[in-house]
Design a protein around this motif. Structure first.
Motif, short mmCIF file in Angstrom:
data_model
loop_
_atom_site.label_atom_id
_atom_site.label_comp_id
_atom_site.label_asym_id
_atom_site.label_seq_id
_atom_site.Cartn_x
_atom_site.Cartn_y
_atom_site.Cartn_z
N THR A 28 0.83 -1.20 0.00
CA THR A 28 0.00 0.00 0.00
C THR A 28 0.87 1.25 0.00
O THR A 28 2.03 1.22 0.40
CB THR A 28 -0.93 0.03 1.22
OG1 THR A 28 -0.13 0.01 2.40
CG2 THR A 28 -1.87 -1.16 1.21
N PRO A 30 0.24 4.75 1.44
CA PRO A 30 -0.69 5.62 2.17
C PRO A 30 -0.65 7.07 1.76
O PRO A 30 -1.62 7.79 2.00
CB PRO A 30 -0.26 5.42 3.63
CG PRO A 30 1.13 4.90 3.57
CD PRO A 30 1.21 4.10 2.31
N ARG A 72 -11.40 8.02 3.62
CA ARG A 72 -10.56 6.84 3.70
C ARG A 72 -10.26 6.54 5.15
O ARG A 72 -10.14 7.45 5.97
CB ARG A 72 -9.29 7.00 2.87
CG ARG A 72 -8.34 8.08 3.31
CD ARG A 72 -7.25 8.32 2.28
NE ARG A 72 -6.31 7.23 2.17
CZ ARG A 72 -5.36 7.14 1.24
NH1 ARG A 72 -5.24 8.10 0.32
NH2 ARG A 72 -4.53 6.12 1.21
N ASP A 73 -10.15 5.27 5.45
CA ASP A 73 -9.78 4.81 6.80
C ASP A 73 -8.48 4.04 6.64
O ASP A 73 -8.48 2.87 6.21
CB ASP A 73 -10.89 3.93 7.38
CG ASP A 73 -10.61 3.50 8.80
OD1 ASP A 73 -9.44 3.55 9.24
OD2 ASP A 73 -11.56 3.10 9.49
N ASN A 74 -7.38 4.69 6.95
CA ASN A 74 -6.07 4.05 6.75
C ASN A 74 -5.86 2.87 7.68
O ASN A 74 -5.06 1.99 7.39
CB ASN A 74 -4.96 5.08 6.91
CG ASN A 74 -4.87 6.04 5.74
OD1 ASN A 74 -5.33 5.74 4.64
ND2 ASN A 74 -4.29 7.21 5.97
N THR A 75 -6.56 2.83 8.80
CA THR A 75 -6.41 1.69 9.71
C THR A 75 -7.03 0.44 9.12
O THR A 75 -6.65 -0.68 9.46
CB THR A 75 -7.06 1.98 11.08
OG1 THR A 75 -8.47 2.13 10.91
CG2 THR A 75 -6.48 3.24 11.69
N LYS A 76 -8.00 0.63 8.22
CA LYS A 76 -8.65 -0.50 7.57
C LYS A 76 -8.23 -0.62 6.10
O LYS A 76 -8.72 -1.50 5.39
CB LYS A 76 -10.17 -0.34 7.64
CG LYS A 76 -10.73 -0.36 9.05
CD LYS A 76 -12.25 -0.21 9.04
CE LYS A 76 -12.81 -0.25 10.45
NZ LYS A 76 -14.29 -0.10 10.46
N ASN A 77 -7.36 0.29 5.65
CA ASN A 77 -6.95 0.29 4.24
C ASN A 77 -8.17 0.27 3.32
O ASN A 77 -8.23 -0.50 2.35
CB ASN A 77 -6.03 -0.89 3.93
CG ASN A 77 -4.66 -0.72 4.53
OD1 ASN A 77 -4.17 0.40 4.69
ND2 ASN A 77 -4.03 -1.82 4.88
#
Length: 131
Positions: A28, A30, A72-77
């Motif tokens: 990924t 980010p 976007r939720d980077n903790t959940k990609n």
């Protein structure tokens, strides 16, 4: 290698709402921009909205401004597109994509839509808006 899986499409009446999701896995990036595109039957693919990971700056195509919300939720990609007040002419296959850029602009989306790269695409999810 990065993989994107988009989902959440379906049939909705005009004026209704849908929320699309884009799950990102693999390698990924980010900080890179991720975006939503759509392609209606017989039409060119077009950029709808874009969000940059490290700043959460966003871009919206004029016709969806105020009705669609990208997040976007980077903790959940995972990236989302909340679509409200849908119109029948927005019936299309919606695609998420990751762009090799950290800037969301209409020009970057247009290039990505036209040359389909560099970056990666989801498989698409059908949105049908009945009038």
């Amino acid at each position: 290698e990065v993989q994107l899986v988009d989902s959440g499409g379906g049939l909705v009446q005009a004026g209704g709402s849908l929320r699309l999701s884009c799950a990102i896995s693999g390698r990924t990036y980010p900080d890179y921009a991720i975006a939503w595109f759509r392609q209606a039957p017989g039409k060119e693919r077009e950029g709808v909205s874009c969000i940059v990971g490290n700043t959460n700056s966003t871009y919206y195509e004029d016709s969806v401004e105020g009705r669609f919300t990208i997040s976007r939720d980077n903790t959940k990609n995972t990236m989302y597109l909340q679509m409200n007040s849908l119109k029948s002419e927005e019936t299309a296959v919606y695609y998420c994509a990751i762009l090799v850029t950290t800037i969301c602009t209409g020009e970057n989306l247009a290039i990505m839509a036209r040359v389909r790269g560099p970056g990666a695409w989801g498989q698409g999810t059908q949105v049908t808006v009945s009038s």
